[in-house]
Design a protein around this motif. Structure first.
Motif, PDB file in Angstrom:
ATOM      1  N   TYR A   1     -41.459  41.908 -79.902  1.00 20.32           N
ATOM      2  CA  TYR A   1     -40.052  42.206 -80.214  1.00 20.32           C
ATOM      3  C   TYR A   1     -39.947  43.189 -81.380  1.00 20.32           C
ATOM      4  N   PHE A   2     -40.777  42.992 -82.405  1.00 17.68           N
ATOM      5  CA  PHE A   2     -40.737  43.842 -83.592  1.00 17.68           C
ATOM      6  C   PHE A   2     -41.725  45.009 -83.511  1.00 17.68           C
ATOM      7  N   ASP A   3     -42.350  45.168 -82.340  1.00 18.95           N
ATOM      8  CA  ASP A   3     -43.253  46.307 -82.099  1.00 18.95           C
ATOM      9  C   ASP A   3     -44.367  46.353 -83.143  1.00 18.95           C
ATOM     10  N   VAL A   4     -44.987  45.198 -83.380  1.00 18.13           N
ATOM     11  CA  VAL A   4     -46.087  45.117 -84.341  1.00 18.13           C
ATOM     12  C   VAL A   4     -47.360  45.619 -83.672  1.00 18.13           C
ATOM     13  N   LEU A   5     -47.989  46.631 -84.263  1.00 15.65           N
ATOM     14  CA  LEU A   5     -49.197  47.224 -83.702  1.00 15.65           C
ATOM     15  C   LEU A   5     -50.412  46.326 -83.963  1.00 15.65           C
ATOM     16  N   PRO A   6     -51.490  46.508 -83.200  1.00 16.66           N
ATOM     17  CA  PRO A   6     -52.689  45.663 -83.404  1.00 16.66           C
ATOM     18  C   PRO A   6     -53.226  45.712 -84.833  1.00 16.66           C
ATOM     19  N   THR A   7     -53.271  46.906 -85.427  1.00 17.48           N
ATOM     20  CA  THR A   7     -53.770  46.989 -86.807  1.00 17.48           C
ATOM     21  C   THR A   7     -52.798  46.338 -87.790  1.00 17.48           C
ATOM     22  N   GLU A   8     -51.505  46.364 -87.480  1.00 18.31           N
ATOM     23  CA  GLU A   8     -50.528  45.696 -88.332  1.00 18.31           C
ATOM     24  C   GLU A   8     -50.637  44.179 -88.182  1.00 18.31           C
ATOM     25  N   LYS A   9     -50.969  43.735 -86.989  1.00 14.75           N
ATOM     26  CA  LYS A   9     -51.149  42.300 -86.766  1.00 14.75           C
ATOM     27  C   LYS A   9     -52.300  41.762 -87.607  1.00 14.75           C
ATOM     28  N   VAL A  10     -53.317  42.596 -87.849  1.00 14.57           N
ATOM     29  CA  VAL A  10     -54.432  42.204 -88.715  1.00 14.57           C
ATOM     30  C   VAL A  10     -53.923  41.845 -90.106  1.00 14.57           C
ATOM     31  N   LEU A  11     -53.010  42.644 -90.642  1.00 13.46           N
ATOM     32  CA  LEU A  11     -52.447  42.389 -91.969  1.00 13.46           C
ATOM     33  C   LEU A  11     -51.706  41.057 -92.001  1.00 13.46           C
TER      34      LEU A  11
ATOM     35  N   PHE B   1     -33.840  41.740 -89.012  1.00 13.11           N
ATOM     36  CA  PHE B   1     -33.454  40.956 -87.833  1.00 13.11           C
ATOM     37  C   PHE B   1     -32.544  41.799 -86.945  1.00 13.11           C
ATOM     38  N   PRO B   2     -33.130  42.763 -86.239  1.00  7.97           N
ATOM     39  CA  PRO B   2     -32.316  43.583 -85.342  1.00  7.97           C
ATOM     40  C   PRO B   2     -31.948  42.806 -84.091  1.00  7.97           C
ATOM     41  N   LEU B   3     -30.709  42.896 -83.671  1.00  3.42           N
ATOM     42  CA  LEU B   3     -30.297  42.302 -82.406  1.00  3.42           C
ATOM     43  C   LEU B   3     -30.811  43.167 -81.256  1.00  3.42           C
ATOM     44  N   PRO B   4     -31.005  42.592 -80.087  1.00  2.00           N
ATOM     45  CA  PRO B   4     -31.578  43.361 -78.971  1.00  2.00           C
ATOM     46  C   PRO B   4     -30.838  44.654 -78.671  1.00  2.00           C
ATOM     47  N   ASP B   5     -29.521  44.640 -78.785  1.00  2.00           N
ATOM     48  CA  ASP B   5     -28.742  45.838 -78.445  1.00  2.00           C
ATOM     49  C   ASP B   5     -28.948  46.981 -79.430  1.00  2.00           C
ATOM     50  N   SER B   6     -29.519  46.698 -80.603  1.00  2.00           N
ATOM     51  CA  SER B   6     -29.753  47.753 -81.592  1.00  2.00           C
ATOM     52  C   SER B   6     -31.160  48.345 -81.482  1.00  2.00           C
ATOM     53  N   LEU B   7     -31.964  47.836 -80.561  1.00  2.00           N
ATOM     54  CA  LEU B   7     -33.337  48.301 -80.395  1.00  2.00           C
ATOM     55  C   LEU B   7     -33.447  49.288 -79.238  1.00  2.00           C
ATOM     56  N   PRO B   8     -34.521  50.069 -79.188  1.00  2.00           N
ATOM     57  CA  PRO B   8     -34.646  51.127 -78.167  1.00  2.00           C
ATOM     58  C   PRO B   8     -34.594  50.616 -76.735  1.00  2.00           C
TER      59      PRO B   8
ATOM     60  N   LEU C   1     -45.205  36.433 -88.673  1.00  2.00           N
ATOM     61  CA  LEU C   1     -44.558  37.654 -89.141  1.00  2.00           C
ATOM     62  C   LEU C   1     -43.433  37.339 -90.120  1.00  2.00           C
ATOM     63  N   GLY C   2     -42.597  36.354 -89.805  1.00  2.00           N
ATOM     64  CA  GLY C   2     -41.511  35.984 -90.701  1.00  2.00           C
ATOM     65  C   GLY C   2     -42.026  35.501 -92.049  1.00  2.00           C
ATOM     66  N   ARG C   3     -43.056  34.657 -92.021  1.00  2.00           N
ATOM     67  CA  ARG C   3     -43.631  34.150 -93.260  1.00  2.00           C
ATOM     68  C   ARG C   3     -44.319  35.270 -94.031  1.00  2.00           C
ATOM     69  N   TYR C   4     -44.945  36.183 -93.330  1.00  2.00           N
ATOM     70  CA  TYR C   4     -45.592  37.343 -93.965  1.00  2.00           C
ATOM     71  C   TYR C   4     -44.569  38.152 -94.758  1.00  2.00           C
ATOM     72  N   LEU C   5     -43.443  38.466 -94.147  1.00  2.00           N
ATOM     73  CA  LEU C   5     -42.429  39.280 -94.809  1.00  2.00           C
ATOM     74  C   LEU C   5     -41.834  38.555 -96.012  1.00  2.00           C
ATOM     75  N   LEU C   6     -41.536  37.283 -95.853  1.00  2.00           N
ATOM     76  CA  LEU C   6     -40.951  36.536 -96.966  1.00  2.00           C
ATOM     77  C   LEU C   6     -41.950  36.339 -98.096  1.00  2.00           C
ATOM     78  N   PHE C   7     -43.216  36.129 -97.766  1.00  2.00           N
ATOM     79  CA  PHE C   7     -44.230  35.952 -98.809  1.00  2.00           C
ATOM     80  C   PHE C   7     -44.364  37.201 -99.675  1.00  2.00           C
ATOM     81  N   HIS C   8     -44.348  38.360 -99.060  1.00  2.00           N
ATOM     82  CA  HIS C   8     -44.561  39.596 -99.806  1.00  2.00           C
ATOM     83  C   HIS C   8     -43.294  40.141-100.472  1.00  2.00           C
ATOM     84  N   THR C   9     -42.123  39.593-100.156  1.00  2.00           N
ATOM     85  CA  THR C   9     -40.885  40.148-100.711  1.00  2.00           C
ATOM     86  C   THR C   9     -40.065  39.143-101.511  1.00  2.00           C
ATOM     87  N   SER C  10     -40.353  37.839-101.381  1.00  2.00           N
ATOM     88  CA  SER C  10     -39.571  36.854-102.121  1.00  2.00           C
ATOM     89  C   SER C  10     -40.065  36.761-103.569  1.00  2.00           C
TER      90      SER C  10
END
Length: 432
Positions: free
Chosen positions: A265-275, A210-217, A181-190
């Motif tokens: 942690y980042f609530d990545v859905l199954p279809t998003e995981k495919v991407l 990079f949300p800290l745990p206390d900032s998440l639902p 996931l981290g590499r995916y985001l950096l690849f598409h935005t760097s």
């Protein structure tokens, strides 16, 4: 034609007004519409820069520091402007070290003759970045490691250091940066990676979600994930410290355990995981092929199994949207390496009918010629029948180049969106 992108002037101007550096060009380079939506959703989270200060930020309440390593005096530097840095440890790690993978152990470091170095005038002089706990990152993101002890490095590496009480969060950050996931985001935005050289700038790392745990639902569940990931890193480091162990295998096993926790942690859905997986497995390995890695995953021909996976995902996505309706879509595919084309035939039938999937044409050239004639009558022009979708009765023909990137599951998701959009558009015009 499949590679062409249209970018409106409004998109460019809006991107220029945003807080981040413009990304509109890069996001249209490799990413698909599904990728754009995922990146936008994750970008709504707090960023790493909210937690990390840079060396130039003298007054800041951010608890973590990011800085590059020191630059020794070179033969062209003025020795009168050199400065001596006092280090808290003689431990030193090279940027090329293969041990910079998830974690780093004390015995994997080199030893400096003295705990000080002489650096050039423009070098980073913030020695706090060499103090553990910290995350060490190579510029190309090829190596990322967490360590809880002091170790210095040169400017080809960057470090993110923080207080001892944030050790678990920093271990989690290291795992996140090297995750898919981290590499995916950096690849598409760097800026550079995927276009020029595989290099990620400091600002691009800092704008990562990079949300800290206390900032998440659900802070309690997220803290549990952070501690679990940190524990996996610690256990792996302990196992790697034993003699005659297979460090690479230990890291691979730890990574397999960490990946689903990062997605959770980042609530990545199954279809998003495919991407994410298609980017990691197909797109990124295709960038800058080498003599040792000549096969370009995006352009090699998709085999029968890969085309079947695409067809299954396409049908499952369309049927998932219409699961309360009375119709179901079934499909079959075939392809020809000689023609460089693959075709999927989809058929709509009543859900209760036990109709077998449509039979794909055995003669692709004749089928393409027939579809071309249909298009000529409709468009009154000549069209090359490739990379198109044609409705004919209760059948839909999807004709695509046989290159691997057109037959990924991500391509199936985006094609399903396009097909559904076409059907809805026609329905709004009062046609079947």
């Amino acid at each position: 034609p499949e590679d062409r992108r249209e970018i409106t002037l409004q998109e460019v101007l809006s991107d220029l007004r945003a807080e981040d550096a413009p990304q509109v060009w890069k996001r249209h380079f490799w990413a698909t519409p599904r990728d754009w939506r995922l990146i936008d959703r994750l970008s709504s989270y707090p960023r790493l820069r909210d937690q990390v200060r840079q060396a130039r930020e003298r007054i800041s309440e951010k608890p973590w520091l990011i800085a590059e390593g020191f630059q020794p005096v070179g033969k062209n530097d003025d020795p009168t402007k050199a400065t001596k840095l006092l280090l808290s440890s003689k431990r030193f790690i090279e940027a090329t070290s293969s041990f910079l993978s998830l974690f780093l152990l004390p015995n994997e470091c080199d030893r400096l003759p003295v705990s000080s170095v002489t650096v050039r005038s423009g070098s980073n002089k913030q020695t706090g970045v060499f103090c553990g706990p910290h995350v060490i990152i190579a510029k190309g993101l090829t190596r990322v490691a967490f360590t809880d002890f002091d170790v210095s490095f040169r400017h080809a590496l960057r470090g993110i250091s923080g207080p001892e009480e944030d050790s678990e969060l920093l271990a989690f950050l290291a795992a996140y940066l090297r995750s898919r996931l981290g590499r995916y985001l950096l690849f598409h935005t760097s800026t550079n990676w995927g276009v020029y050289r595989p290099e990620v700038h400091v600002q691009e790392i800092l704008r990562l979600p990079f949300p800290l745990p206390d900032s998440l639902p659900n802070p309690k569940a997220c803290w549990k994930i952070v501690r679990k990931v940190a524990a996996i890193v610690r256990v792996a480091a302990k196992q790697a410290s034993k003699p005659m162990c297979d460090r690479q295998d230990i890291v691979r096993a730890a990574t397999r355990d960490i990946e689903p926790l990062i997605d959770q942690y980042f609530d990545v859905l199954p279809t998003e995981k495919v991407l994410v997986e298609d980017t990691a497995n197909t797109i990124i390995p295709s960038v800058q092929p080498t003599l040792k890695r000549r096969a370009v995953q995006t352009i090699i021909h998709a085999d029968d199994k890969q085309r079947d996976v695409y067809t299954k995902r396409l049908c499952a996505t369309l049927n998932g949207w219409s699961k309360r309706g009375g119709f179901v879509v079934k499909g079959k595919q075939s392809g020809s390496s000689e023609l460089g084309v693959g075709i999927v035939v989809l058929q709509k039938s009543l859900r209760g009918d036990k109709v077998p999937p449509p039979t794909p044409p055995s003669d692709l050239l004749a089928t393409m010629d027939d579809l071309r004639d249909s298009l000529k009558h409709k468009l009154n022009t000549f069209e090359l029948v490739r990379g198109i979708k044609v409705f004919k009765g209760d059948l839909l023909y999807v004709i695509k180049s046989i290159g691997r990137r057109f037959w990924t599951e991500s391509a199936a998701l985006n094609d399903a969106d396009e097909i559904a959009g076409s059907i809805l558009t026609q329905a709004s015009k009062g046609t079947e």
